[in-house]
Design a protein around this motif. Structure first.
Motif, PDB file in Angstrom:
ATOM      1  N   ASN A  56       6.874  -7.493  19.788  1.00  0.00           N
ATOM      2  CA  ASN A  56       5.769  -7.786  19.316  1.00  0.00           C
ATOM      3  C   ASN A  56       5.264  -9.286  19.574  1.00  0.00           C
ATOM      4  N   THR A  62       8.231   0.213  10.158  1.00  0.00           N
ATOM      5  CA  THR A  62       9.590  -0.302  10.653  1.00  0.00           C
ATOM      6  C   THR A  62      10.676   0.228   9.589  1.00  0.00           C
ATOM      7  N   ASN A  75       9.925   3.154  16.623  1.00  0.00           N
ATOM      8  CA  ASN A  75       9.812   2.470  15.315  1.00  0.00           C
ATOM      9  C   ASN A  75      10.912   3.199  14.454  1.00  0.00           C
ATOM     10  N   ALA A 129       2.353  -7.520  13.198  1.00  0.00           N
ATOM     11  CA  ALA A 129       3.647  -6.938  13.513  1.00  0.00           C
ATOM     12  C   ALA A 129       4.931  -7.579  13.764  1.00  0.00           C
ATOM     13  N   ASN A 133       2.954  -2.215   9.352  1.00  0.00           N
ATOM     14  CA  ASN A 133       4.149  -2.298  10.201  1.00  0.00           C
ATOM     15  C   ASN A 133       5.223  -2.682   9.771  1.00  0.00           C
TER      16      ASN A 133
END
Length: 434
Positions: A55, A249, A29, A380, A245
């Motif tokens: 995901n 990210t 990530n 996600a 998430n």
């Protein structure tokens, strides 16, 4: 009647499985978005699409694997076989990602990694409630998340400087650590004897009520139950993971594009959240045992809301007020705020899985762990895409994500109000053990 006790040593050793998972995803990530931005010149919306491909696959794979692992019997148990297969494949392909110089090969490498990780993630997480009595699951999950936090810290604290030396080095580090972690789990963890058989087969132990193998059917059952606690906790998980998430990210790109940090320094800032998460993981479980899981999670949600709003309101030049230099990166005001955010995230994340698995019986722990991952992986998938396109439509304004995230944390707080179950179950000891 003696109450079953928590085995901290065994729990720490089991935590190496989650340590390996955290190392892989923290490196992934932090640095894959940088590759997509710098090497392939993609914008935020397209980066978000690529970042959620893994995901989407996990959304499909992990819940059925949780159910399948509930029914698995083998000489080493029902969870460990998945680690034997998945971990080495994941470690090997992870080291190939930074060497993919064309976009299709890069995406193919990422998807292959995801398939390998999805194969063993749910079973290794389901091991914790397998070997831990209900009343100790929050503290035990604290230990597990402490190890996960350690993985995040190592991946970002060491990975940031390594990335500045050679972008491939953090991936080599991740592959090596996940291999070591899997070996330690396989050597030291033994599953409950009732889940070990002399040969591989699938088992249905419950008479008259076969376990559903259809994931959508299991989700439907949650929605149609008279008590909606399972539904509300899963919706809460969906909402707070959408925010988390997306932040995870895009934070490195936020640091590079909005604050003007280098890629390595921006990734290094994530280590502060990981470090504070790690320090708070065990206390978060202990607090939940004393004050109830729901209250502790709700407190964590308000901490996350406050920290994100602070980051949005404080000007970038003040956020980068520097107090010290560590390993070539800075310790700023934003670093302090990220430390507080790590405390809040520990209160939420440590106690959510125990709440989910304590809404079912021991035979269906893998199934409910799969539901936990279904909703977290759905988040996600939704989160990065929603945030990515919002950022792109706002002219690549990465600061916008500090407005959207608190909204989802607040919605999660509202859905938590409907959760009435999921606290630790009363301890029961079989007569044969009294």
């Amino acid at each position: 009647m003696e109450k079953p006790k928590m085995n901290y040593l065994k729990t720490f050793l089991l935590g190496f499985g989650f340590f390996g998972v955290s190392v892989i995803w923290s490196v992934y990530n932090a640095f894959v978005p940088l590759f997509l931005d710098e090497r392939f010149g993609l914008h935020a919306g397209f980066i978000s699409f690529i970042m959620v491909l893994d995901n989407i696959a996990a959304l499909v794979i992990q819940p059925p694997l949780g159910i399948f692992s509930d029914r698995m019997r083998s000489p080493i148990g029902r969870r460990l076989p998945f680690i034997v297969v998945g971990a080495p494949v994941a470690a090997g392909v992870f080291g190939l990602i930074p060497h993919a110089q064309v976009l299709p090969l890069f995406i193919f490498s990422c998807i292959t990694l995801l398939l390998a990780m999805a194969f063993w993630r749910t079973p290794v997480v389901a091991l914790m409630p397998d070997i831990t009595p209900s009343e100790h699951r929050s503290p035990a999950n604290g230990v597990i998340n402490l190890m996960g936090g350690l993985g995040t810290v190592l991946a970002t604290l060491i990975g940031g400087p390594l990335y500045n030396i050679n972008p491939a080095y953090p991936f080599y580090l991740g592959g090596g650590l996940v291999t070591l972690a899997a070996i330690l789990v396989l050597i030291f963890i033994r599953e409950p004897k009732e889940y070990i058989a002399s040969k591989l087969h699938l088992a249905d132990k419950a008479e008259g009520s076969q376990m559903e193998t259809n994931v959508l059917k299991n989700i439907s059952n949650v929605f149609t139950q008279k008590d909606k606690s399972a539904l509300f906790i899963l919706l809460s998980i969906l909402l707070w993971f959408i925010a988390w998430n997306a932040l995870e990210t895009f934070f490195t790109l936020y640091g590079v594009n909005h604050l003007g940090l280098s890629g390595g320094d921006s990734a290094f800032q994530i280590s502060y959240t990981g470090l504070s998460f790690m320090l708070m993981a065990i206390p978060a479980g202990i607090l939940a045992r004393k004050f109830k899981r729901k209250r502790v999670i709700s407190a964590g949600l308000w901490i996350m809301i406050a920290t994100m709003i602070l980051i949005y309101l404080i000007p970038g030049n003040i956020l980068l007020t520097k107090f010290a230099s560590l390993m070539g990166s800075g310790f700023y005001i934003i670093s302090i705020i990220l430390i507080v955010a790590g405390f809040g995230w520990a209160l939420i994340n440590v106690n959510s899985l125990p709440m989910v698995v304590d809404m079912t019986d021991d035979e269906r722990i893998g199934t409910y762990t799969g539901l936990y991952y279904f909703f977290s992986q759905l988040a996600a998938t939704i989160g990065p895409v929603l945030f990515g396109w919002s950022i792109q439509l706002a002219g690549n304004n990465y600061r916008l994500m500090m407005v959207i995230a608190p909204i989802f944390f607040f919605l999660a707080f509202l859905t938590m109000l409907g959760v009435k179950k999921g606290e630790a179950k009363p301890v029961s000891v079989p007569e044969s053990e009294v």
